[in-house]
Design a protein around this motif. Structure first.
Motif, PDB file in Angstrom:
ATOM      1  N   UNK A 136     -20.541  45.470  40.775  1.00 27.91           N
ATOM      2  CA  UNK A 136     -19.264  45.181  40.816  1.00 27.91           C
ATOM      3  C   UNK A 136     -18.261  46.055  41.229  1.00 27.91           C
ATOM      4  N   UNK A 137     -17.448  45.969  42.220  1.00 23.57           N
ATOM      5  CA  UNK A 137     -16.538  46.938  42.778  1.00 23.57           C
ATOM      6  C   UNK A 137     -15.478  47.197  41.923  1.00 23.57           C
ATOM      7  N   UNK A 138     -14.954  46.291  41.128  1.00 25.02           N
ATOM      8  CA  UNK A 138     -13.872  46.790  40.223  1.00 25.02           C
ATOM      9  C   UNK A 138     -14.241  46.741  38.582  1.00 25.02           C
ATOM     10  N   UNK A 139     -15.558  47.080  38.483  1.00 25.52           N
ATOM     11  CA  UNK A 139     -16.071  46.991  37.258  1.00 25.52           C
ATOM     12  C   UNK A 139     -15.422  48.243  36.345  1.00 25.52           C
ATOM     13  N   UNK A 140     -15.763  48.188  34.865  1.00 24.47           N
ATOM     14  CA  UNK A 140     -15.005  48.833  34.195  1.00 24.47           C
ATOM     15  C   UNK A 140     -15.937  50.179  34.005  1.00 24.47           C
ATOM     16  N   UNK A 141     -15.277  51.546  34.127  1.00 21.34           N
ATOM     17  CA  UNK A 141     -16.059  52.640  34.027  1.00 21.34           C
ATOM     18  C   UNK A 141     -15.661  53.406  33.024  1.00 21.34           C
ATOM     19  N   UNK A 142     -16.910  53.982  32.300  1.00 20.77           N
ATOM     20  CA  UNK A 142     -16.766  54.974  31.238  1.00 20.77           C
ATOM     21  C   UNK A 142     -16.358  56.199  31.653  1.00 20.77           C
ATOM     22  N   UNK A 143     -15.395  57.021  30.887  1.00 17.28           N
ATOM     23  CA  UNK A 143     -14.937  58.200  31.105  1.00 17.28           C
ATOM     24  C   UNK A 143     -15.466  59.195  29.846  1.00 17.28           C
ATOM     25  N   UNK A 144     -15.736  60.321  30.385  1.00 17.99           N
ATOM     26  CA  UNK A 144     -16.337  61.364  29.534  1.00 17.99           C
ATOM     27  C   UNK A 144     -15.284  62.371  29.351  1.00 17.99           C
ATOM     28  N   UNK A 145     -14.703  62.446  28.006  1.00 21.13           N
ATOM     29  CA  UNK A 145     -13.831  63.242  27.435  1.00 21.13           C
ATOM     30  C   UNK A 145     -14.415  64.007  26.462  1.00 21.13           C
ATOM     31  N   UNK A 146     -13.732  65.117  25.819  1.00 22.52           N
ATOM     32  CA  UNK A 146     -14.024  65.868  24.759  1.00 22.52           C
ATOM     33  C   UNK A 146     -13.388  64.910  23.397  1.00 22.52           C
ATOM     34  N   UNK A 147     -14.156  64.900  22.494  1.00 19.35           N
ATOM     35  CA  UNK A 147     -13.771  64.130  21.517  1.00 19.35           C
ATOM     36  C   UNK A 147     -12.473  64.182  20.883  1.00 19.35           C
ATOM     37  N   UNK A 148     -12.263  65.617  20.554  1.00 22.55           N
ATOM     38  CA  UNK A 148     -10.916  66.125  20.057  1.00 22.55           C
ATOM     39  C   UNK A 148      -9.855  65.504  20.801  1.00 22.55           C
ATOM     40  N   UNK A 149     -10.027  65.992  22.075  1.00 21.31           N
ATOM     41  CA  UNK A 149      -8.759  65.248  23.367  1.00 21.31           C
ATOM     42  C   UNK A 149      -8.477  63.868  22.989  1.00 21.31           C
ATOM     43  N   UNK A 150      -9.637  63.177  22.981  1.00 15.41           N
ATOM     44  CA  UNK A 150      -9.632  61.626  23.031  1.00 15.41           C
ATOM     45  C   UNK A 150      -8.772  61.179  21.749  1.00 15.41           C
ATOM     46  N   UNK A 151      -9.290  61.720  20.476  1.00 19.65           N
ATOM     47  CA  UNK A 151      -8.642  61.314  19.181  1.00 19.65           C
ATOM     48  C   UNK A 151      -7.114  61.478  19.414  1.00 19.65           C
ATOM     49  N   UNK A 152      -6.762  62.895  19.827  1.00 27.27           N
ATOM     50  CA  UNK A 152      -5.332  63.327  19.919  1.00 27.27           C
ATOM     51  C   UNK A 152      -4.394  62.453  20.856  1.00 27.27           C
ATOM     52  N   UNK A 153      -5.145  61.915  21.931  1.00 30.99           N
ATOM     53  CA  UNK A 153      -4.315  60.980  22.945  1.00 30.99           C
ATOM     54  C   UNK A 153      -4.253  59.652  22.243  1.00 30.99           C
TER      55      UNK A 153
END
Length: 150
Positions: free
Chosen positions: A73-90
């Motif tokens: 699907x052209x508009x499918x949901x894509x997973x992003x790769x973050x550092x866990x600490x940064x993800x929790x903070x944001x």
């Protein structure tokens, strides 16, 4: 760094508080399509679900030269790769301060990997947008005056 796509609307609509680089999980011939510039970042957003970040609203067009039997699907949901600490903070800041996360740029880094510049943003008010437009016009006039003088 070779920039592929830029979300110009985000720079106009939002005040950028903090930005960082994130990896993108892609499937099939999406990398080839991105390399060909067949991507649109307009009206995208990032949502954090169960400790993982997902990118919504990005359109990656299907290539005609790619496998016709497997077309994601052209508009499918894509997973992003973050550092866990940064993800929790944001995630905490988004919940408490009514902020959003949007994608600003899509590019290939020095190691030839697809990366996404993601930013923590706050929506601008209408008067802030007007001020930015006035400042842009004044800057353009000043540059043209300097250009004509020299």
């Amino acid at each position: 760094m070779r920039e592929i796509a830029k979300n110009k609307k985000a720079f106009f609509d939002y005040e950028i508080l903090e930005s960082l680089e994130a990896g993108v999980v892609l499937v099939g011939a999406e990398v080839k399509a991105i390399r060909a510039g067949r991507v649109n970042l307009k009206d995208n957003f990032v949502k954090i679900i169960k400790g993982e970040a997902f990118l919504f609203g990005v359109h990656v067009a299907h290539l005609q030269t790619a496998n016709a039997h497997y077309t994601p699907d052209e508009r499918r949901v894509r997973k992003l790769l973050f550092h866990k600490k940064q993800l929790v903070k944001w995630h905490a800041q988004v919940g408490q301060q009514r902020l959003s996360i949007v994608a600003l740029k899509l590019y290939f880094n020095a190691r030839n990997r697809v990366k996404l510049q993601v930013a923590l943003v706050r929506g601008k008010k209408l008067y802030d947008k007007r001020e930015d437009m006035k400042q842009k016009v004044l800057d353009m006039e000043a540059k043209s005056q300097l250009k004509h003088r020299g």
